[in-house]
Design a protein around this motif. Structure first.
Motif, short mmCIF file in Angstrom:
data_model
loop_
_atom_site.label_atom_id
_atom_site.label_comp_id
_atom_site.label_asym_id
_atom_site.label_seq_id
_atom_site.Cartn_x
_atom_site.Cartn_y
_atom_site.Cartn_z
N LEU A 3 24.10 -37.69 -12.26
CA LEU A 3 24.61 -36.40 -12.70
C LEU A 3 23.62 -35.64 -13.57
N ARG A 4 22.59 -36.32 -14.07
CA ARG A 4 21.56 -35.62 -14.83
C ARG A 4 20.81 -34.62 -13.95
N ASN A 5 20.79 -34.86 -12.63
CA ASN A 5 20.12 -33.93 -11.72
C ASN A 5 20.89 -32.64 -11.52
N PRO B 103 26.71 -45.76 -16.59
CA PRO B 103 27.04 -45.44 -17.99
C PRO B 103 26.64 -44.03 -18.41
N GLU B 104 25.49 -43.54 -17.94
CA GLU B 104 25.09 -42.17 -18.27
C GLU B 104 26.07 -41.16 -17.67
N ASP B 105 26.55 -41.44 -16.46
CA ASP B 105 27.48 -40.52 -15.81
C ASP B 105 28.87 -40.60 -16.44
N TRP C 221 26.80 -43.44 -5.88
CA TRP C 221 25.43 -43.74 -6.31
C TRP C 221 25.39 -45.02 -7.16
N TRP C 222 26.36 -45.17 -8.06
CA TRP C 222 26.39 -46.34 -8.92
C TRP C 222 26.70 -47.62 -8.14
N VAL C 223 27.69 -47.56 -7.25
CA VAL C 223 28.12 -48.77 -6.56
C VAL C 223 27.11 -49.19 -5.49
N SER C 224 26.57 -48.23 -4.74
CA SER C 224 25.71 -48.57 -3.61
C SER C 224 24.22 -48.35 -3.86
N GLN D 22 31.90 -34.13 -6.70
CA GLN D 22 30.57 -34.42 -7.23
C GLN D 22 30.59 -35.71 -8.06
N ILE D 23 31.68 -35.93 -8.81
CA ILE D 23 31.81 -37.16 -9.60
C ILE D 23 31.97 -38.37 -8.67
#
Length: 296
Positions: free
Chosen positions: A131-133, A226-228, A281-284, A274-275
């Motif tokens: 999500l930083r992108n 964690p960042e997201d 992204w985190w899981v895969s 988007q979330i």
């Protein structure tokens, strides 16, 4: 819709709401009640209780009367709390009294501040959230009231049923068009509701579950970097699950398990998607794209 860090989704007559396929707006039809402890007595009940108290004071020791009054109060509280637990609907814990007892045991170890982000972990992989992108906009208004642990549900600010159905179609469409990477099934965490799963999870969740959607309040749970998680909390879109506390007791959910509030409009549905992409992204450890435009 721009998604810069300073953007706020505002209430406006021009904000699109989810509609059915015929274009007719569908009213919210969700109600999850949580009743406070209350007791209504008629004249005969008041007379009977007064007579019992007077008799007890004269026939029993004062300490015994005090214990009986206290015990009656505790039983009334437990009965009311158990009924509120049942009113949350189906979830990961059985809707039985043993399930209620288990939840209250876990509540002793629950996270006290669900809006306090996870501490940084230098060893986590992927190394950074996605999500930083493309930072999320701020969610409009106050947060909904959230109660419970398992199930955990919001009790106000419900989204419309059509937003929920649109989200289901988006997830089901991803499962059918990208079946080599993801699948659709019943949530592994909740044992109810639609779940999205990674066939090749990089981070272990529960059978690779990315997210699941609740049919009762239209909110959802998912697993995030964690960042997201921090981004979602700070922008007002969700909160940590109570059982993500860092303690010696083994919890039934990962520490990245996050609740995301029900979308109330098309714009909010886009942000929620988007979330969910970030959860994928985190899981895969691979980017995942949802086809939002085709279903709204």
């Amino acid at each position: 819709m721009s998604t810069t860090q300073t953007e706020i989704l505002t209430d406006s007559p021009t904000v699109d709401v989810c509609t059915n396929r015929d274009g007719d707006h569908l009213a919210v039809n969700v109600l999850i009640r949580q009743d406070p402890l209350s007791l209504t007595l008629d004249g005969s009940a008041i007379f009977a209780i007064s007579a019992l108290l007077i008799s007890g004071i004269h026939l029993l020791e004062p300490s015994v009367v005090a214990v009986l009054v206290g015990l009656a109060t505790v039983l009334l509280f437990i009965h009311n709390d158990y009924q509120n637990y049942l009113k949350l609907g189906p979830g990961g814990t059985p809707a039985t009294f043993p399930g209620y007892v288990r939840i209250n045991w876990l509540k002793l170890w629950a996270c006290r501040d669900p809006f306090n982000p996870l501490p940084a972990d230098p060893d986590v992989q992927p190394a950074a959230g996605i999500l930083r992108n493309k930072p999320l906009p701020h969610r409009c208004g106050l947060r909904p009231k959230v109660v419970g642990i398992a199930p955990q549900r919001q009790v106000d600010q419900f989204g419309s049923r059509e937003c929920y159905l649109a989200l289901r179609r988006i997830l089901e469409n991803l499962g059918s068009t990208n079946s080599e990477e993801v699948g659709i099934g019943t949530s592994c965490f909740e044992k109810h509701g639609l779940g999205l799963f990674s066939r090749y999870p990089f981070n272990n969740t529960c059978q690779g579950e990315i997210c699941h959607v609740h049919s009762s309040d239209y909110s959802m749970h998912l697993n995030l970097h964690p960042e997201d998680v921090k981004e979602v909390i700070e922008k007002g879109w969700g909160e940590r699950h109570p059982l993500t506390s860092q303690c010696l007791l083994k919890m039934p959910v990962p520490k990245q398990f996050t609740m995301v509030y029900a979308p109330r409009s098309v714009d909010e549905l886009k942000v929620v998607c988007q979330i969910i992409e970030a959860a994928g992204w985190w899981v895969s450890a691979k980017e995942m794209k949802l086809d939002v435009a085709a279903e709204i």
